[in-house]
Design an enzyme around this catalytic site. Sequence first.
Site, short mmCIF file in Angstrom:
data_model
loop_
_atom_site.label_atom_id
_atom_site.label_comp_id
_atom_site.label_asym_id
_atom_site.label_seq_id
_atom_site.Cartn_x
_atom_site.Cartn_y
_atom_site.Cartn_z
N TYR A 215 0.94 -1.22 -0.03
CA TYR A 215 -0.06 -0.05 -0.07
C TYR A 215 0.80 1.22 0.08
CZ TYR A 215 -3.45 3.32 2.02
OH TYR A 215 -4.54 4.39 2.15
N LYS B 108 0.87 4.47 -2.69
CA LYS B 108 0.75 5.67 -2.15
C LYS B 108 1.78 6.87 -2.64
CE LYS B 108 -3.97 5.27 -0.85
NZ LYS B 108 -4.88 6.14 -1.62
P1 NAP Z 1 -13.47 3.06 2.70
O1 NAP Z 1 -14.48 3.15 3.83
O2 NAP Z 1 -13.19 1.61 2.26
O3 NAP Z 1 -14.07 3.74 1.52
C1 NAP Z 1 -13.65 3.29 0.18
C2 NAP Z 1 -14.47 3.33 -1.02
O4 NAP Z 1 -13.87 3.07 -2.11
C3 NAP Z 1 -15.61 2.34 -0.70
O5 NAP Z 1 -16.89 2.44 -0.92
C4 NAP Z 1 -14.99 1.23 -1.78
O6 NAP Z 1 -16.29 0.49 -2.22
C5 NAP Z 1 -14.71 1.86 -2.99
N1 NAP Z 1 -13.79 1.30 -3.90
C6 NAP Z 1 -12.82 0.45 -3.73
N2 NAP Z 1 -12.25 -0.14 -4.79
C7 NAP Z 1 -12.97 0.58 -5.83
C8 NAP Z 1 -12.74 0.43 -7.10
N3 NAP Z 1 -11.96 -0.33 -7.63
N4 NAP Z 1 -13.53 1.25 -7.95
C9 NAP Z 1 -14.47 2.14 -7.32
N5 NAP Z 1 -14.40 2.26 -5.96
C10 NAP Z 1 -13.69 1.29 -5.13
O7 NAP Z 1 -12.14 3.73 2.70
P2 NAP Z 1 -12.02 5.35 3.30
O8 NAP Z 1 -11.22 5.08 4.44
O9 NAP Z 1 -13.18 6.32 3.00
O10 NAP Z 1 -10.66 5.70 2.32
C11 NAP Z 1 -10.73 6.53 1.23
C12 NAP Z 1 -9.40 6.77 0.75
O11 NAP Z 1 -8.86 7.36 1.75
C13 NAP Z 1 -8.82 5.62 0.13
O12 NAP Z 1 -7.98 5.80 -0.83
C14 NAP Z 1 -7.77 5.30 1.36
O13 NAP Z 1 -6.62 4.85 0.90
C15 NAP Z 1 -7.41 6.66 1.58
N6 NAP Z 1 -7.07 6.66 2.96
C16 NAP Z 1 -7.83 6.50 4.28
C17 NAP Z 1 -7.38 6.46 5.44
C18 NAP Z 1 -8.19 5.95 6.79
O14 NAP Z 1 -7.80 5.95 7.70
N7 NAP Z 1 -9.55 5.72 6.57
C19 NAP Z 1 -6.29 6.98 5.75
C20 NAP Z 1 -5.54 7.34 4.73
C21 NAP Z 1 -5.84 7.27 3.52
P3 NAP Z 1 -17.12 -0.83 -1.60
O15 NAP Z 1 -17.52 -0.04 -0.30
O16 NAP Z 1 -18.03 -1.17 -2.56
O17 NAP Z 1 -15.91 -1.85 -1.18
#
Ligand code: NAP
Length: 256
Positions: A154, A158
Site C-alpha cells: 500500500y 501511495k
Molecule cells: P472505505 O471506507 O473503504 O471507502 C472506500 C470506498 O472506495 C468504498 O466505498 C469502496 O467500495 C470504494 N472502492 C474500492 N475499490 C474501488 C474500485 N476499484 N472502484 C471504485 N470504488 C472502489 O475507505 P476510506 O477510509 O473512506 O478511504 C478512502 C481513501 O482514503 C482511500 O484511497 C484510502 O486509501 C485513503 N485513506 C484512508 C485513510 C483512513 O484512515 N480511513 C487514511 C489514509 C488514506 P465498496 O464499499 O463497494 O468496497
Amino acid sequence: MHRLDNKVAIITGAAQGIGAATARLFAREGAKVVINVRTDDDRAAALVQEIGPQNAMVFAADVADHAGVNAMIDATIARFGRVDVLVNNAGINVFNDPLKLTDEEWERCFAVDLKGVWHCCQAVLPHMLAAGAGSIVNIASVHGHKIIPGAFPYPVAKHGLIGLTRALGIQYAAQGVRVNSISPGLIMTPIAQTYFNSQPDPVAARQRQADLLPCKRIGEPEEVAYTALFLATDEARFINATDILIDGGRSQLYHE
Ligand code: NAP
C-alpha cells in the site's frame, strides 16, 4: 453563493467513508456530484436521495476498469455537460509482509490505488484542458510519506500516487489544470472500523491509535472532505502539484 456553484465534481469510491463525506459536502456547496461506486447498492441510492436527484447521479464502475471509467466520464458530460473537479478517492488497503505477498495482491493494489487514479485522470483531462480549467484531488495517505512495517505494498502505491500528482500537476499547470493530493492519517471510516474489528480487542485497539496521535483523537471523514473542498475551489488557485498532510500532527512526532 456557495463555494462550488456551477461546478461538476466526480468523486470515486463515494458509497461510504471519505468519498461519501466529500460528495455530501460538495453538494452542500453547490456542486453537481457524480457518485462513483464499485457496485451499485443501497448506500449510493440513499446518498442521491439525501443530496437530491437533480444534483447527483450514481455511476457504478470499478476504477481499475478503463472502459468503465471512460463510460462514467461520457455519462457525466451527457448529464451535466462538463467536469470541473475530480476527486480520486477510491482505494483499497493491501497490507502484508512483503515476502508473503501474492502477485494477485500486488496487482490489485496497484490496479486500484494507482492505475485506477490514472484512468480517471486520463479520461477527465481532455475535458478540463478544453475548458482551460480543472482541479484534480487525489486521496493519497500518510503511508505515502512514512512506512509502517507489514503494510506492504500500500505505501508503495501511495508514494506513486504522490509522484503521479506532481507529474500531472506540472505537465498541465500552464493550461489551467491543477493536480494536488491529500495525505490523511488515520480517519474513522468503515475501512478503519474493519481494521479495529479484526483486532482481539477492538475498543482497546482504537484507543491505542487515538493515544498515539498528538491531538489524542482519530480524524473524521468530513475533515478530509473540507481539505478536498478547499483544493477544488479557486481559493486554492496557486496551489498545484503538492500534497497536504492531514494527520493531527502525528507524522511530525519523533517520540514522546
Ligand atoms: P472505505 O471506507 O473503504 O471507502 C472506500 C470506498 O472506495 C468504498 O466505498 C469502496 O467500495 C470504494 N472502492 C474500492 N475499490 C474501488 C474500485 N476499484 N472502484 C471504485 N470504488 C472502489 O475507505 P476510506 O477510509 O473512506 O478511504 C478512502 C481513501 O482514503 C482511500 O484511497 C484510502 O486509501 C485513503 N485513506 C484512508 C485513510 C483512513 O484512515 N480511513 C487514511 C489514509 C488514506 P465498496 O464499499 O463497494 O468496497
